[in-house]
Design a protein around this motif. Sequence first.
Motif, PDB file in Angstrom:
ATOM      1  N   ALA A 194      -5.290  -2.355   0.720  1.00 35.62           N
ATOM      2  CA  ALA A 194      -5.793  -1.038   0.340  1.00 35.62           C
ATOM      3  C   ALA A 194      -4.950  -0.457  -0.792  1.00 35.62           C
ATOM      4  CB  ALA A 194      -5.764  -0.101   1.539  1.00 35.62           C
ATOM      5  N   PRO A 195      -5.577   0.194  -1.772  1.00 37.58           N
ATOM      6  CA  PRO A 195      -4.825   0.712  -2.912  1.00 37.58           C
ATOM      7  C   PRO A 195      -4.059   1.990  -2.606  1.00 37.58           C
ATOM      8  CG  PRO A 195      -7.147   1.230  -3.141  1.00 37.58           C
ATOM      9  CD  PRO A 195      -7.037   0.348  -1.941  1.00 37.58           C
ATOM     10  N   SER A 196      -4.379   2.655  -1.500  1.00 34.78           N
ATOM     11  CA  SER A 196      -3.673   3.893  -1.154  1.00 34.78           C
ATOM     12  C   SER A 196      -3.654   4.046   0.358  1.00 34.78           C
ATOM     13  CB  SER A 196      -4.342   5.107  -1.801  1.00 34.78           C
ATOM     14  OG  SER A 196      -5.669   5.236  -1.341  1.00 34.78           O
ATOM     15  N   LEU A 197      -2.726   4.842   0.823  1.00 34.45           N
ATOM     16  CA  LEU A 197      -2.603   5.079   2.253  1.00 34.45           C
ATOM     17  C   LEU A 197      -3.801   5.862   2.770  1.00 34.45           C
ATOM     18  CD1 LEU A 197       1.166   6.118   2.500  1.00 34.45           C
ATOM     19  CD2 LEU A 197       0.160   3.960   3.277  1.00 34.45           C
ATOM     20  N   THR A 198      -4.282   5.486   3.943  1.00 33.27           N
ATOM     21  CA  THR A 198      -5.276   6.312   4.624  1.00 33.27           C
ATOM     22  C   THR A 198      -4.544   7.458   5.315  1.00 33.27           C
ATOM     23  OG1 THR A 198      -5.082   4.953   6.621  1.00 33.27           O
ATOM     24  CG2 THR A 198      -6.798   4.349   5.049  1.00 33.27           C
ATOM     25  N   VAL A 199      -5.307   8.475   5.692  1.00 28.37           N
ATOM     26  CA  VAL A 199      -4.685   9.585   6.432  1.00 28.37           C
ATOM     27  C   VAL A 199      -4.338   9.120   7.834  1.00 28.37           C
ATOM     28  CG1 VAL A 199      -5.826  11.387   5.092  1.00 28.37           C
ATOM     29  CG2 VAL A 199      -6.944  10.466   7.145  1.00 28.37           C
ATOM     30  N   TYR A 200      -3.490   9.890   8.497  1.00 25.55           N
ATOM     31  CA  TYR A 200      -3.153   9.583   9.879  1.00 25.55           C
ATOM     32  C   TYR A 200      -4.412   9.541  10.736  1.00 25.55           C
ATOM     33  CZ  TYR A 200       1.854  10.017   9.052  1.00 25.55           C
ATOM     34  OH  TYR A 200       3.140   9.819   8.598  1.00 25.55           O
ATOM     35  N   PRO A 201      -4.436   8.711  11.780  1.00 25.15           N
ATOM     36  CA  PRO A 201      -5.641   8.562  12.596  1.00 25.15           C
ATOM     37  C   PRO A 201      -6.218   9.865  13.122  1.00 25.15           C
ATOM     38  CG  PRO A 201      -4.089   6.817  13.136  1.00 25.15           C
ATOM     39  CD  PRO A 201      -3.381   7.736  12.179  1.00 25.15           C
ATOM     40  N   ALA A 202      -5.390  10.840  13.421  1.00 27.38           N
ATOM     41  CA  ALA A 202      -5.895  12.107  13.945  1.00 27.38           C
ATOM     42  C   ALA A 202      -6.863  12.782  12.989  1.00 27.38           C
ATOM     43  CB  ALA A 202      -4.747  13.053  14.267  1.00 27.38           C
ATOM     44  N   PHE A 203      -6.718  12.499  11.678  1.00 23.41           N
ATOM     45  CA  PHE A 203      -7.531  13.186  10.682  1.00 23.41           C
ATOM     46  C   PHE A 203      -8.683  12.311  10.154  1.00 23.41           C
ATOM     47  CE2 PHE A 203      -3.136  14.852  10.201  1.00 23.41           C
ATOM     48  CZ  PHE A 203      -3.378  16.158  10.605  1.00 23.41           C
ATOM     49  N   THR A 242       0.831  -1.201   0.000  1.00 21.37           N
ATOM     50  CA  THR A 242       0.000   0.000   0.000  1.00 21.37           C
ATOM     51  C   THR A 242       0.864   1.249   0.000  1.00 21.37           C
ATOM     52  OG1 THR A 242      -1.782  -1.147   1.172  1.00 21.37           O
ATOM     53  CG2 THR A 242      -1.781   1.253   1.262  1.00 21.37           C
ATOM     54  N   ALA A 243       1.894   1.253   0.844  1.00 22.53           N
ATOM     55  CA  ALA A 243       2.782   2.417   0.906  1.00 22.53           C
ATOM     56  C   ALA A 243       3.464   2.644  -0.435  1.00 22.53           C
ATOM     57  CB  ALA A 243       3.812   2.226   2.013  1.00 22.53           C
ATOM     58  N   LEU A 244       4.027   1.582  -1.027  1.00 21.53           N
ATOM     59  CA  LEU A 244       4.724   1.751  -2.302  1.00 21.53           C
ATOM     60  C   LEU A 244       3.773   2.206  -3.408  1.00 21.53           C
ATOM     61  CD1 LEU A 244       7.222  -1.258  -2.393  1.00 21.53           C
ATOM     62  CD2 LEU A 244       7.762   1.179  -2.158  1.00 21.53           C
ATOM     63  N   ALA A 245       2.597   1.612  -3.478  1.00 29.53           N
ATOM     64  CA  ALA A 245       1.642   2.029  -4.509  1.00 29.53           C
ATOM     65  C   ALA A 245       1.283   3.500  -4.342  1.00 29.53           C
ATOM     66  CB  ALA A 245       0.384   1.160  -4.433  1.00 29.53           C
ATOM     67  N   HIS A 246       1.109   3.930  -3.101  1.00 24.63           N
ATOM     68  CA  HIS A 246       0.793   5.336  -2.828  1.00 24.63           C
ATOM     69  C   HIS A 246       1.960   6.230  -3.249  1.00 24.63           C
ATOM     70  CE1 HIS A 246      -1.328   8.510  -0.478  1.00 24.63           C
ATOM     71  NE2 HIS A 246      -0.104   8.993  -0.356  1.00 24.63           N
ATOM     72  N   TYR A 247       3.179   5.879  -2.884  1.00 29.28           N
ATOM     73  CA  TYR A 247       4.341   6.696  -3.251  1.00 29.28           C
ATOM     74  C   TYR A 247       4.436   6.869  -4.770  1.00 29.28           C
ATOM     75  CZ  TYR A 247       6.172   5.531   1.480  1.00 29.28           C
ATOM     76  OH  TYR A 247       6.372   5.356   2.827  1.00 29.28           O
ATOM     77  N   TRP A 248       4.288   5.758  -5.513  1.00 30.65           N
ATOM     78  CA  TRP A 248       4.427   5.821  -6.967  1.00 30.65           C
ATOM     79  C   TRP A 248       3.283   6.620  -7.599  1.00 30.65           C
ATOM     80  CZ3 TRP A 248       8.377   4.768 -10.101  1.00 30.65           C
ATOM     81  CH2 TRP A 248       9.417   3.962  -9.635  1.00 30.65           C
TER      82      TRP A 248
END
Length: 397
Positions: A384-393, A344-350
């Motif tokens: 998941a295909p992309s990173l979710t936002v940090y929990p605070a948000f 998920t992290a790598l797909a989001h970065y790219w």
Amino acid sequence: MVRDLGSFPRPVLAALAAAERLLTRRAGASVVLADPEDLGGSDRSVVARARVSRNPFSLPRTLVVKHYLADPEPGMPDPFRHEVASCQLFTALPESSRPSPVLIAHDPAARLLVLEDLGRSSTLADALFGPDPAAAQRCLLSWARALGRMQAATAGRESDFGALLRRMGERAWRDPVAEDARAALATVPELLEDDLGVRVSAAALQQAHDTARLLGGTRFRAFSPSDTCPDNNLVTSRGVRFVDFEGGCFRDVVLDAAYFRVPFPACEASFALPDGTAAVMLEAWRNEIAGMWPELDDAGVLEARLLDAQLLWVWLCTWWLLPRIRERDGMLGADPTRTPRISTALAHYWREMAAAAGAVGRDASAELGIAVSDALRARHPDTAPSLTVYPAFRSVA
């Protein structure tokens, strides 16, 4: 002798005993530490807080002790020496510009540092995983401003840093990620083709190789902690303070500013930022560095360099992380509640890099980013295909 030991681990007690001996030698009179508190550290070091119960020369009421447990690997930079030189560099700065705890004493033979205690501060990670989105946003902006202030304050001090390292016995120094970055530029094309079936075009390869200019002697160099992950930034009443300088170095300032966009590349706590947050952080950072580097106040110049840094980090993270999921996907960090899956992290970065590259006409990198992101999603369809936002948000997302 350390008092009120309780049932503390032996490495903590050994660190405080060594600190007592160091401070006693310096004072010429007995210094006694009490009430130890284990602050964690890593597999390489112990970090602890202690109260100074016998204080012959006006030491602060509490101190932090960091004890390195082993000698450096042969042929590798010594993290202890880098940390001492970094803290010495900062301690010489005016208090208003100082981004870190003051170095009170150090002992090369014992591989020990005694540092100012910044108090029971929370970290940037605590804010990002907390319940308050407004507080998390304030901490991110404070971190961006602190990064810019540190870079502006240390610009032109690279020779001072080198002299401090040589005095510690370190003959040469380098950015700890530079060698890995060059290896990534050389081997990621084969890695992508073998693992994901994605071929890197000649144009995309050239655009990636062009980013290597950031690894050399550019005009925009300043100190970098090297590891500015969210848990290495303390939120204090005086703003964000940086800790952990085991990889302290000088490098191009946009390599750290690109953390706004990737975000926090390969850090265990690498999640997405809310829409628009990276731009606000970038503006806060730019306001701090523009006086030192007016050229970077030009949006076109800055955008081109930031994209180079973003592209370089994406290639480097791929070199680090893709081999870890050859057999099966896994978590980026150890705590599954505070870390994403690697795919998920790598797909989001790219994909984020592809959007940035496409916006300025670097079509080859944009096409490669989409292809890699799609290939990762196809290979790991259950994540998941992309990173979710940090929990605070997440409550306001």
